[in-house]
Design a protein around this motif. Sequence first.
Motif, PDB file in Angstrom:
ATOM      1  N   ASP A  30      43.118  34.554  39.051  1.00 43.38           N
ATOM      2  CA  ASP A  30      41.666  34.687  38.939  1.00 43.38           C
ATOM      3  C   ASP A  30      41.229  35.419  37.680  1.00 43.38           C
ATOM      4  O   ASP A  30      40.039  35.637  37.470  1.00 43.38           O
ATOM      5  CB  ASP A  30      41.097  35.411  40.167  1.00 43.38           C
ATOM      6  CG  ASP A  30      41.762  36.762  40.398  1.00 43.38           C
ATOM      7  OD1 ASP A  30      42.655  37.126  39.599  1.00 43.38           O
ATOM      8  OD2 ASP A  30      41.406  37.442  41.366  1.00 43.38           O
ATOM      9  N   GLY A  31      42.169  35.807  36.794  1.00 41.14           N
ATOM     10  CA  GLY A  31      41.832  36.447  35.534  1.00 41.14           C
ATOM     11  C   GLY A  31      41.538  37.922  35.620  1.00 41.14           C
ATOM     12  O   GLY A  31      41.149  38.531  34.619  1.00 41.14           O
ATOM     13  N   ARG A  32      41.721  38.541  36.769  1.00 47.03           N
ATOM     14  CA  ARG A  32      41.419  39.960  36.926  1.00 47.03           C
ATOM     15  C   ARG A  32      42.667  40.805  36.667  1.00 47.03           C
ATOM     16  O   ARG A  32      43.778  40.419  37.000  1.00 47.03           O
ATOM     17  CB  ARG A  32      40.900  40.249  38.339  1.00 47.03           C
ATOM     18  CG  ARG A  32      39.672  39.435  38.702  1.00 47.03           C
ATOM     19  CD  ARG A  32      39.116  39.862  40.031  1.00 47.03           C
ATOM     20  NE  ARG A  32      37.928  39.103  40.384  1.00 47.03           N
ATOM     21  CZ  ARG A  32      37.049  39.470  41.305  1.00 47.03           C
ATOM     22  NH1 ARG A  32      37.234  40.581  41.980  1.00 47.03           N
ATOM     23  NH2 ARG A  32      35.989  38.728  41.560  1.00 47.03           N
ATOM     24  N   LEU A  33      42.460  41.982  36.085  1.00 44.01           N
ATOM     25  CA  LEU A  33      43.531  42.944  35.875  1.00 44.01           C
ATOM     26  C   LEU A  33      43.610  43.857  37.092  1.00 44.01           C
ATOM     27  O   LEU A  33      42.616  44.481  37.472  1.00 44.01           O
ATOM     28  CB  LEU A  33      43.276  43.767  34.607  1.00 44.01           C
ATOM     29  CG  LEU A  33      44.206  44.963  34.399  1.00 44.01           C
ATOM     30  CD1 LEU A  33      45.632  44.502  34.104  1.00 44.01           C
ATOM     31  CD2 LEU A  33      43.699  45.861  33.289  1.00 44.01           C
ATOM     32  N   VAL A  48      37.622  43.573  35.958  1.00 46.10           N
ATOM     33  CA  VAL A  48      37.244  42.171  35.760  1.00 46.10           C
ATOM     34  C   VAL A  48      36.648  42.044  34.370  1.00 46.10           C
ATOM     35  O   VAL A  48      35.532  42.521  34.125  1.00 46.10           O
ATOM     36  CB  VAL A  48      36.225  41.696  36.818  1.00 46.10           C
ATOM     37  CG1 VAL A  48      35.941  40.211  36.640  1.00 46.10           C
ATOM     38  CG2 VAL A  48      36.749  41.968  38.218  1.00 46.10           C
ATOM     39  N   PRO A  49      37.371  41.428  33.415  1.00 45.82           N
ATOM     40  CA  PRO A  49      36.778  41.230  32.083  1.00 45.82           C
ATOM     41  C   PRO A  49      35.531  40.362  32.161  1.00 45.82           C
ATOM     42  O   PRO A  49      35.375  39.539  33.069  1.00 45.82           O
ATOM     43  CB  PRO A  49      37.899  40.534  31.291  1.00 45.82           C
ATOM     44  CG  PRO A  49      39.158  40.874  32.032  1.00 45.82           C
ATOM     45  CD  PRO A  49      38.765  40.968  33.471  1.00 45.82           C
ATOM     46  N   SER A  50      34.635  40.553  31.214  1.00 45.65           N
ATOM     47  CA  SER A  50      33.366  39.823  31.236  1.00 45.65           C
ATOM     48  C   SER A  50      33.578  38.325  31.110  1.00 45.65           C
ATOM     49  O   SER A  50      32.805  37.534  31.628  1.00 45.65           O
ATOM     50  CB  SER A  50      32.457  40.316  30.102  1.00 45.65           C
ATOM     51  OG  SER A  50      33.112  40.152  28.848  1.00 45.65           O
ATOM     52  N   ALA A  51      34.634  37.912  30.425  1.00 45.32           N
ATOM     53  CA  ALA A  51      34.933  36.481  30.256  1.00 45.32           C
ATOM     54  C   ALA A  51      36.304  36.175  30.842  1.00 45.32           C
ATOM     55  O   ALA A  51      37.143  35.563  30.192  1.00 45.32           O
ATOM     56  CB  ALA A  51      34.863  36.098  28.788  1.00 45.32           C
ATOM     57  N   HIS A  52      36.545  36.613  32.095  1.00 49.15           N
ATOM     58  CA  HIS A  52      37.874  36.465  32.679  1.00 49.15           C
ATOM     59  C   HIS A  52      38.210  35.024  33.023  1.00 49.15           C
ATOM     60  O   HIS A  52      39.382  34.700  33.217  1.00 49.15           O
ATOM     61  CB  HIS A  52      37.998  37.340  33.925  1.00 49.15           C
ATOM     62  CG  HIS A  52      37.114  36.925  35.070  1.00 49.15           C
ATOM     63  ND1 HIS A  52      35.759  37.137  35.053  1.00 49.15           N
ATOM     64  CD2 HIS A  52      37.384  36.297  36.231  1.00 49.15           C
ATOM     65  CE1 HIS A  52      35.232  36.678  36.163  1.00 49.15           C
ATOM     66  NE2 HIS A  52      36.187  36.154  36.894  1.00 49.15           N
ATOM     67  N   LEU A 343      48.668  38.011  43.442  1.00 47.47           N
ATOM     68  CA  LEU A 343      47.440  38.529  44.039  1.00 47.47           C
ATOM     69  C   LEU A 343      47.691  39.815  44.817  1.00 47.47           C
ATOM     70  O   LEU A 343      46.881  40.733  44.798  1.00 47.47           O
ATOM     71  CB  LEU A 343      46.817  37.470  44.953  1.00 47.47           C
ATOM     72  CG  LEU A 343      46.201  36.264  44.261  1.00 47.47           C
ATOM     73  CD1 LEU A 343      45.732  35.246  45.278  1.00 47.47           C
ATOM     74  CD2 LEU A 343      45.034  36.688  43.372  1.00 47.47           C
ATOM     75  N   GLN A 344      48.823  39.873  45.515  1.00 52.71           N
ATOM     76  CA  GLN A 344      49.164  41.077  46.267  1.00 52.71           C
ATOM     77  C   GLN A 344      50.680  41.225  46.287  1.00 52.71           C
ATOM     78  O   GLN A 344      51.358  40.809  47.220  1.00 52.71           O
ATOM     79  CB  GLN A 344      48.615  41.022  47.688  1.00 52.71           C
ATOM     80  CG  GLN A 344      48.753  42.364  48.418  1.00 52.71           C
ATOM     81  CD  GLN A 344      48.074  42.345  49.764  1.00 52.71           C
ATOM     82  OE1 GLN A 344      47.701  41.277  50.240  1.00 52.71           O
ATOM     83  NE2 GLN A 344      47.909  43.488  50.374  1.00 52.71           N
ATOM     84  N   PRO A 345      51.253  41.804  45.228  1.00 51.05           N
ATOM     85  CA  PRO A 345      52.712  41.949  45.178  1.00 51.05           C
ATOM     86  C   PRO A 345      53.203  43.052  46.102  1.00 51.05           C
ATOM     87  O   PRO A 345      52.454  43.951  46.492  1.00 51.05           O
ATOM     88  CB  PRO A 345      52.959  42.300  43.705  1.00 51.05           C
ATOM     89  CG  PRO A 345      51.708  43.002  43.284  1.00 51.05           C
ATOM     90  CD  PRO A 345      50.589  42.355  44.047  1.00 51.05           C
ATOM     91  N   VAL A 346      54.478  42.974  46.426  1.00 49.09           N
ATOM     92  CA  VAL A 346      55.147  44.000  47.225  1.00 49.09           C
ATOM     93  C   VAL A 346      56.092  44.751  46.301  1.00 49.09           C
ATOM     94  O   VAL A 346      56.889  44.139  45.579  1.00 49.09           O
ATOM     95  CB  VAL A 346      55.919  43.377  48.400  1.00 49.09           C
ATOM     96  CG1 VAL A 346      56.618  44.465  49.208  1.00 49.09           C
ATOM     97  CG2 VAL A 346      54.973  42.580  49.283  1.00 49.09           C
ATOM     98  N   MET A 347      56.011  46.081  46.298  1.00 47.66           N
ATOM     99  CA  MET A 347      56.852  46.917  45.441  1.00 47.66           C
ATOM    100  C   MET A 347      57.812  47.720  46.291  1.00 47.66           C
ATOM    101  O   MET A 347      57.445  48.234  47.351  1.00 47.66           O
ATOM    102  CB  MET A 347      55.981  47.845  44.594  1.00 47.66           C
ATOM    103  CG  MET A 347      55.159  47.115  43.548  1.00 47.66           C
ATOM    104  SD  MET A 347      53.548  47.852  43.265  1.00 47.66           S
ATOM    105  CE  MET A 347      52.695  47.436  44.772  1.00 47.66           C
ATOM    106  N   GLU A 348      59.041  47.838  45.813  1.00 44.73           N
ATOM    107  CA  GLU A 348      60.079  48.500  46.605  1.00 44.73           C
ATOM    108  C   GLU A 348      61.142  49.066  45.673  1.00 44.73           C
ATOM    109  O   GLU A 348      61.570  48.405  44.715  1.00 44.73           O
ATOM    110  CB  GLU A 348      60.721  47.505  47.577  1.00 44.73           C
ATOM    111  CG  GLU A 348      61.877  48.065  48.374  1.00 44.73           C
ATOM    112  CD  GLU A 348      62.568  47.006  49.215  1.00 44.73           C
ATOM    113  OE1 GLU A 348      63.611  47.324  49.806  1.00 44.73           O
ATOM    114  OE2 GLU A 348      62.063  45.869  49.271  1.00 44.73           O
TER     115      GLU A 348
END
Length: 620
Positions: A30-33, A48-52, A343-348
């Motif tokens: 979706d272009g979001r950081l 969310v960049p202005s031109a994402h 979108l929703q990573p898992v960290m371990e």
Amino acid sequence: MATDGSRASLQLPCVFSPKSRQYLALCAQDGRLRIWNTDSKTLHQEYVPSAHLSATCTCIAWGPCRTVKLRTTHMFEGPQRKKRKSEAGQVEEKADLLAMGTAAGTVLIYSTAKGALHCTLGGHSGGVNCVQWHPEDSLLYSGSDDTHIVEWDLQTGKKRSNWKADRAAVTSLCVSPDGKLLLSAGRTIKMWDLDTKEVYRKFTGHSTAVTTLCFATTRPPDSNGLYFLSGAEHDRLLSVWQVREDGRDKNSVVSFTLTDEPQHVDLVPSNSKEEAVRLAVVCKDGQLHLFEHFLNGPCKKPLSPSCTVQMSDTKDSPAPIPLLAAALGADTRSALLAYGNHLQPVMERAEINTAERHVCLTRDIHTSLSLSMETAVSKVKTPVVNAKSKVLVPGLPGHQAPIKGTSQGSEKRKKDTDTKEMSIEERLGEIDLSTVSTEKGALKGKASLQTDNFAVLLVQGLESKDASILNKVLQTRKDMVINKTVARLPLPVVLPFVEEVSQMALLIVRWLKAVLVHHTSYLASLPDLVTQLGVLYHMIETRVKMFHKLTKLNGKLHLLMTQVATSDSSTTVTDVDHTAKLVYEEGKCIFVTSLLMFRPVNLEFPSCPCSSEPSCGSHM
């Protein structure tokens, strides 16, 4: 040391913060950081960049850690209290600035300490493919499709230098640990002297664009001990190059074999000949390969990984879980892993038995798309709003809710007994989607349903699985309204919406076309897309099979009606052609309707009683 800036434009950036690895920065479809906290495993910040959507993020690089003084508070602390020497020397290094290259040719500098955009650097005429920080000075380097490298001074926010680096696009950059040399690559790897901006060495050996560059040692180049590694698109090797004092460094000295194109590389460099280089490579197929090698001259045989790590779920028929990134720990057995989806990573932080050649980690991954934002305790203040002010409510774009100003006096609110809040069902009952009046004389009180209202109702219908809401929304036939509604859908409801409309027979083509146009990149990233969209694949396969019969229908009907016309002299050829066209259009409608209903129609032409050929006209 990770190849932070060396990212291919087709890959989604995913980078751990340096040293402590406290944060994971990535850009999703979706272009979001999004910046995740690896300790608490929660979403720390979202930008969310202005031109994402038009200027998507192509590469990410963390800046060097900044030294931050720790502030301590003491109870009963007076204004004239002096600090102790032990307190004054307490400092901490934290990752702060983050550089993002975009497809529009700009570089965004984001500050995690402020939680906002620090500055925007614009100077490239093509998309930015790679960004790399200087280890000491406040300098940043960016490579672009315009074949140029730009050196940025972040203190002034302006260009410090700009030079042409290659005939092709610059796809990868890397600065040496001492900050004196710069590696750049398109299809040819060049080593630049940063003081003079002149080429120091050239290295050739890759047939495709180089996407990974990383220094493997920290020794000076005049000691024959400086090594770096490179990887390219569609290449299943990582090549190691030696910078020799005599200039005889035309070929790579070591090759590491991989199962697919390298996607993320983390490296612990070697400081001496007696110290081995440790390497962790995440490939495009989702596997992790671990290497450990002493760099001391050429090695003829390609080196296989000392350990390969794969991940799978705990279902009866295990499915692979793709690894996104990996960071090596202090010892050889520990590693920080990021897996799942962007979108929703898992960290371990996992312990890996490196004594085994192949390791498979099974995890019960729950892909819940509800993001949990970190919230800090704050005091809530009610703003004073004027009567002419309007407040934009967070949510779908364009969704506004005007808020009336409140008087500061002690005037009590009046109770309106005639006005009642209507339920969604009552609102839908008063909306007539088929008879929306657009004339000038239409009543002002009866406003047409806006596009954002369509999106809101569609989301509510999908969440509540209310057939009446979905039927009301899906009755529209305007392509413009359909496209805008689908474009405003949140990403978590895209897949449920596709599954829902795949079960319906009416108006499916317009809606599916709009979804596939606007959300193709998101759907392509899902692991089990074929099984989840089985009905859609079946419909496409059925339509393709029946298309050949449909193309022959016009000719067969024309031949049949011509034979009928020969037996009736009153019918002219023009009438025959007109009749055949009408029959063809009617048959075409029957075919399309049957295909949309997922019930293929097998057309059989009437046969002559005397033979198996089509009717000759005498028995019609």
